[in-house]
Motif scaffolding. Structure first.
Motif, PDB file in Angstrom:
ATOM      1  N   ALA A  33       0.846  -1.190   0.000  1.00  0.00           N
ATOM      2  CA  ALA A  33       0.000   0.000   0.000  1.00  0.00           C
ATOM      3  C   ALA A  33       0.883   1.242   0.000  1.00  0.00           C
ATOM      4  N   PRO A  34       0.370   2.348  -0.508  1.00  0.00           N
ATOM      5  CA  PRO A  34       1.132   3.597  -0.467  1.00  0.00           C
ATOM      6  C   PRO A  34       1.475   3.965   0.973  1.00  0.00           C
ATOM      7  N   ALA A  35       2.625   4.595   1.166  1.00  0.00           N
ATOM      8  CA  ALA A  35       3.108   4.934   2.505  1.00  0.00           C
ATOM      9  C   ALA A  35       2.093   5.716   3.344  1.00  0.00           C
ATOM     10  N   PRO A  36       1.421   6.758   2.811  1.00  0.00           N
ATOM     11  CA  PRO A  36       0.457   7.491   3.643  1.00  0.00           C
ATOM     12  C   PRO A  36      -0.694   6.600   4.118  1.00  0.00           C
ATOM     13  N   LEU A  37      -1.095   5.668   3.289  1.00  0.00           N
ATOM     14  CA  LEU A  37      -2.188   4.766   3.663  1.00  0.00           C
ATOM     15  C   LEU A  37      -1.763   3.849   4.798  1.00  0.00           C
ATOM     16  N   LEU A  38      -0.564   3.288   4.693  1.00  0.00           N
ATOM     17  CA  LEU A  38      -0.072   2.440   5.778  1.00  0.00           C
ATOM     18  C   LEU A  38       0.157   3.254   7.044  1.00  0.00           C
ATOM     19  N   GLN A  39       0.606   4.481   6.900  1.00  0.00           N
ATOM     20  CA  GLN A  39       0.810   5.344   8.065  1.00  0.00           C
ATOM     21  C   GLN A  39      -0.510   5.568   8.791  1.00  0.00           C
ATOM     22  N   ASP A  40      -1.578   5.819   8.052  1.00  0.00           N
ATOM     23  CA  ASP A  40      -2.898   6.003   8.654  1.00  0.00           C
ATOM     24  C   ASP A  40      -3.336   4.732   9.376  1.00  0.00           C
ATOM     25  N   ARG A  41      -3.098   3.584   8.756  1.00  0.00           N
ATOM     26  CA  ARG A  41      -3.474   2.308   9.379  1.00  0.00           C
ATOM     27  C   ARG A  41      -2.659   2.071  10.652  1.00  0.00           C
ATOM     28  N   MET A  42      -1.391   2.459  10.640  1.00  0.00           N
ATOM     29  CA  MET A  42      -0.556   2.305  11.837  1.00  0.00           C
ATOM     30  C   MET A  42      -1.042   3.217  12.968  1.00  0.00           C
ATOM     31  N   GLN A  43      -1.482   4.408  12.616  1.00  0.00           N
ATOM     32  CA  GLN A  43      -2.008   5.324  13.633  1.00  0.00           C
ATOM     33  C   GLN A  43      -3.296   4.770  14.236  1.00  0.00           C
ATOM     34  N   ARG A  44      -4.152   4.215  13.400  1.00  0.00           N
ATOM     35  CA  ARG A  44      -5.383   3.605  13.912  1.00  0.00           C
ATOM     36  C   ARG A  44      -5.071   2.419  14.813  1.00  0.00           C
ATOM     37  N   ALA A  45      -4.121   1.596  14.382  1.00  0.00           N
ATOM     38  CA  ALA A  45      -3.730   0.439  15.187  1.00  0.00           C
ATOM     39  C   ALA A  45      -3.178   0.878  16.533  1.00  0.00           C
ATOM     40  N   ALA A  46      -2.375   1.932  16.543  1.00  0.00           N
ATOM     41  CA  ALA A  46      -1.814   2.434  17.800  1.00  0.00           C
ATOM     42  C   ALA A  46      -2.924   2.885  18.748  1.00  0.00           C
ATOM     43  N   ARG A  47      -3.937   3.541  18.199  1.00  0.00           N
ATOM     44  CA  ARG A  47      -5.074   3.974  19.018  1.00  0.00           C
ATOM     45  C   ARG A  47      -5.817   2.769  19.587  1.00  0.00           C
ATOM     46  N   ILE A  48      -5.992   1.734  18.773  1.00  0.00           N
ATOM     47  CA  ILE A  48      -6.688   0.526  19.213  1.00  0.00           C
ATOM     48  C   ILE A  48      -5.870  -0.217  20.264  1.00  0.00           C
ATOM     49  N   VAL A  49      -4.571  -0.380  20.013  1.00  0.00           N
ATOM     50  CA  VAL A  49      -3.688  -1.085  20.949  1.00  0.00           C
ATOM     51  C   VAL A  49      -3.610  -0.330  22.280  1.00  0.00           C
ATOM     52  N   GLY A  50      -3.714   0.980  22.230  1.00  0.00           N
ATOM     53  CA  GLY A  50      -3.671   1.783  23.446  1.00  0.00           C
ATOM     54  C   GLY A  50      -4.899   1.639  24.321  1.00  0.00           C
ATOM     55  N   ALA A  51      -5.996   1.205  23.754  1.00  0.00           N
ATOM     56  CA  ALA A  51      -7.244   1.039  24.512  1.00  0.00           C
ATOM     57  C   ALA A  51      -8.028  -0.144  23.957  1.00  0.00           C
ATOM     58  N   PRO A  52      -7.496  -1.371  24.046  1.00  0.00           N
ATOM     59  CA  PRO A  52      -8.161  -2.528  23.442  1.00  0.00           C
ATOM     60  C   PRO A  52      -9.540  -2.825  24.031  1.00  0.00           C
ATOM     61  N   GLY A  53      -9.788  -2.345  25.233  1.00  0.00           N
ATOM     62  CA  GLY A  53     -11.096  -2.553  25.847  1.00  0.00           C
ATOM     63  C   GLY A  53     -12.211  -1.785  25.175  1.00  0.00           C
ATOM     64  N   ASN A  54     -11.868  -0.838  24.326  1.00  0.00           N
ATOM     65  CA  ASN A  54     -12.880  -0.047  23.619  1.00  0.00           C
ATOM     66  C   ASN A  54     -13.272  -0.648  22.273  1.00  0.00           C
ATOM     67  N   TYR A  55     -12.664  -1.787  21.928  1.00  0.00           N
ATOM     68  CA  TYR A  55     -12.884  -2.368  20.597  1.00  0.00           C
ATOM     69  C   TYR A  55     -13.148  -3.862  20.684  1.00  0.00           C
ATOM     70  N   LYS A  56     -13.655  -4.401  19.576  1.00  0.00           N
ATOM     71  CA  LYS A  56     -13.866  -5.836  19.447  1.00  0.00           C
ATOM     72  C   LYS A  56     -13.711  -6.208  17.981  1.00  0.00           C
ATOM     73  N   VAL A  57     -13.472  -7.503  17.726  1.00  0.00           N
ATOM     74  CA  VAL A  57     -13.267  -8.000  16.368  1.00  0.00           C
ATOM     75  C   VAL A  57     -14.526  -8.749  15.939  1.00  0.00           C
ATOM     76  N   CYS A  58     -15.057  -8.399  14.776  1.00  0.00           N
ATOM     77  CA  CYS A  58     -16.228  -9.090  14.230  1.00  0.00           C
ATOM     78  C   CYS A  58     -15.811 -10.493  13.811  1.00  0.00           C
ATOM     79  N   GLU A  59     -16.560 -11.495  14.235  1.00  0.00           N
ATOM     80  CA  GLU A  59     -16.260 -12.877  13.866  1.00  0.00           C
ATOM     81  C   GLU A  59     -16.675 -13.176  12.423  1.00  0.00           C
ATOM     82  N   GLY A  60     -17.500 -12.326  11.836  1.00  0.00           N
ATOM     83  CA  GLY A  60     -17.950 -12.555  10.466  1.00  0.00           C
ATOM     84  C   GLY A  60     -16.966 -12.049   9.422  1.00  0.00           C
TER      85      GLY A  60
END
Length: 90
Positions: A17-44
């Motif tokens: 993926a283009p670098a800016p796109l991966l950077q955005d995904r990394m920022q989202r992941a960091a936010r999720i990893v910082g507060a995993p209790g606020n998220y869940k994974v869809c089993e579907g």
């Protein structure tokens, strides 16, 4: 908030993926990893969603995994690969 943050159903044709796109995904992941209790994974469709969502807006699933380890591992996995799309027809 009832939106899918990240999706992982179909690979894209582009292996990198283009670098800016991966950077955005990394920022989202960091936010999720910082507060995993606020998220869940869809089993579907394996979207990462807000824990307040009752049904997945992507696949309309209602089974979720809210285990912190699963959320963290999945967020990190998704941050390191290109985004993918899912269609309702799929």
């Amino acid at each position: 908030i009832s939106f899918a943050l990240l999706m992982s159903v179909k690979p894209t044709s582009s292996p990198v993926a283009p670098a800016p796109l991966l950077q955005d995904r990394m920022q989202r992941a960091a936010r999720i990893v910082g507060a995993p209790g606020n998220y869940k994974v869809c089993e579907g469709c394996e979207s990462i969603l807000s824990r307040n969502v009752a049904t997945c807006p992507t696949c309309r699933g209602y089974r979720f995994d809210s285990d912190f380890g699963r959320v963290i591992t999945h967020a990190n996995d998704l941050a390191s690969r290109p985004p993918v799309t899912i269609l309702w027809e799929d």
